[in-house]
Write a protein that holds these residues in place. Structure first.
Motif, mmCIF file in Angstrom:
data_model
loop_
_atom_site.group_PDB
_atom_site.id
_atom_site.type_symbol
_atom_site.label_atom_id
_atom_site.label_comp_id
_atom_site.label_asym_id
_atom_site.label_seq_id
_atom_site.Cartn_x
_atom_site.Cartn_y
_atom_site.Cartn_z
ATOM 1 N N GLY A 90 31.296 -25.472 -8.658
ATOM 2 C CA GLY A 90 30.898 -25.920 -9.987
ATOM 3 C C GLY A 90 29.619 -26.710 -10.057
ATOM 4 N N GLY A 91 28.955 -26.915 -8.939
ATOM 5 C CA GLY A 91 27.692 -27.646 -8.933
ATOM 6 C C GLY A 91 26.508 -26.699 -9.013
ATOM 7 N N SER A 92 25.331 -27.240 -8.832
ATOM 8 C CA SER A 92 24.122 -26.428 -8.820
ATOM 9 C C SER A 92 23.359 -26.697 -7.533
ATOM 10 N N ARG A 93 22.415 -25.857 -7.235
ATOM 11 C CA ARG A 93 21.632 -26.044 -6.011
ATOM 12 C C ARG A 93 20.836 -27.345 -6.041
ATOM 13 N N SER A 94 20.511 -27.789 -7.219
ATOM 14 C CA SER A 94 19.787 -29.057 -7.324
ATOM 15 C C SER A 94 20.658 -30.248 -6.942
#
Length: 327
Positions: A90-94
């Motif tokens: 659920g996160g992002s690469r950032s």
């Protein structure tokens, strides 16, 4: 002690200097009832309860280090904190940089508390052996891009290096003492990790896992894998993890020159295969006496063994037993 036993003992030049932890994820899941989607522990950094659980976990190994008169490696709970896994949860690469930086800051703060409270060892130690006593070091942990038990897609070393660069760069910026990549299943990924570590100016260690026959999950014999890695991109340390000592011992041969390059062991308590462990509904904690016996026999083949901890199914009790102290 017979002549054969004496010859094996002579291969060990020094006593290991560093205690590290055990099976973080299996301990949390089976002993504390914590839900870890994707087998990822780093989300615990985001809550007070999660941080308390992590602090309690690491404190157990700090006590082992103190009782053993050894240094302590506090290794970040970031085995799953690489781009693909962060996105899948659920996160992002950032988010990758932030998560890994926060993990080092958390352990740095915990180290200060453990030392101040007299739980962790205190002293000017160091990886190069020049220190005067045991110490605490914060190390960044990365895991394989894919599953830790499967070889995954064929990818070049350069592609693996580019992929892992985000995590490694974060650890380099954080001031971590080094990065260790655990449960690697192919030579290409290990080479890529080392090359990425070199490009970011941080010490790098890699750790292979093997199946019950002493081969990497992709079928490469362990000795052949170590030889290929050292020829292409020698790491600062070479460990073996996530396998029972008897599984690693299956890779030994009369001409086991590769064994001289192994500097760390983080073994499983269970004799089960990776496939069996994956399907297990209950934790196999193994037999501690058997684990210690098999570990001692295996360790006698590694004259540079410097780091001892555990992996799946182990906790502070197992690691203490491997060091010959009380948990």
């Amino acid at each position: 002690m017979g002549a054969a036993d004496e010859a094996m003992a002579d291969r060990r030049s020094t006593r290991p200097r560093w205690v590290t932890d055990g099976g973080l994820e299996t301990d949390l899941i089976f002993h504390h009832g914590v839900d870890l989607p994707g087998f990822a522990a780093y989300p615990l950094l985001g809550t007070p309860l999660g941080r308390a659980l992590l602090a309690q976990y690491y404190a157990g190994f700090a006590q082992v280090a103190s009782r053993a008169g050894a240094g302590l490696l506090l290794e970040t709970p970031t085995w799953r904190a690489n781009p693909d896994w962060v996105e899948s949860l659920g996160g992002s690469r950032s988010d990758v940089r932030r998560i890994n930086l926060e993990s080092v800051l958390f352990l740095a703060g915990l180290a200060e508390v453990l030392v101040a409270d007299g739980i962790a060892p205190r002293g000017p130690g160091g990886f190069d052996g020049s220190g005067q006593g045991p110490d605490v070091r914060i190390c960044g942990v990365i895991g394989p891009r894919g599953d830790g038990y499967l070889p995954g897609d064929r990818t070049s070393a350069e592609e693996f290096g580019d992929y892992h660069a985000a995590q490694i760069a974060a650890f380099a910026q954080s001031g971590a003492a080094r990065v260790t990549a655990y449960t690697l299943t192919t030579v290409a990924e290990a080479v890529g990790v080392v090359q990425a570590g070199r490009s970011h100016g941080i010490a790098i260690a890699v750790s292979f896992t093997v199946e019950t026959d002493g081969r990497l999950p992709d079928g490469t014999p362990l000795g052949e894998a170590i030889g290929a890695l050292r020829q292409q991109a020698p790491p600062d340390d070479l460990l073996l993890n996530c396998a029972h000592p008897s599984h690693i011992a299956a890779a030994l041969t009369p001409d086991d020159a590769w064994a001289a390059h192994v500097t760390g062991l983080r073994v499983n308590a269970s004799r089960q295969s990776h496939a069996e462990l994956d399907d297990a509904a209950e934790l196999d904690e193994g037999d501690i006496a058997d684990l210690v016996s098999e570990h001692e026999k295996l360790a006698s083949h590694f004259p540079r063994l410097d780091i001892i901890g555990g992996c799946c199914g182990t906790d502070a009790r197992h690691v203490a037993a491997l060091w010959g102290v009380q948990a």
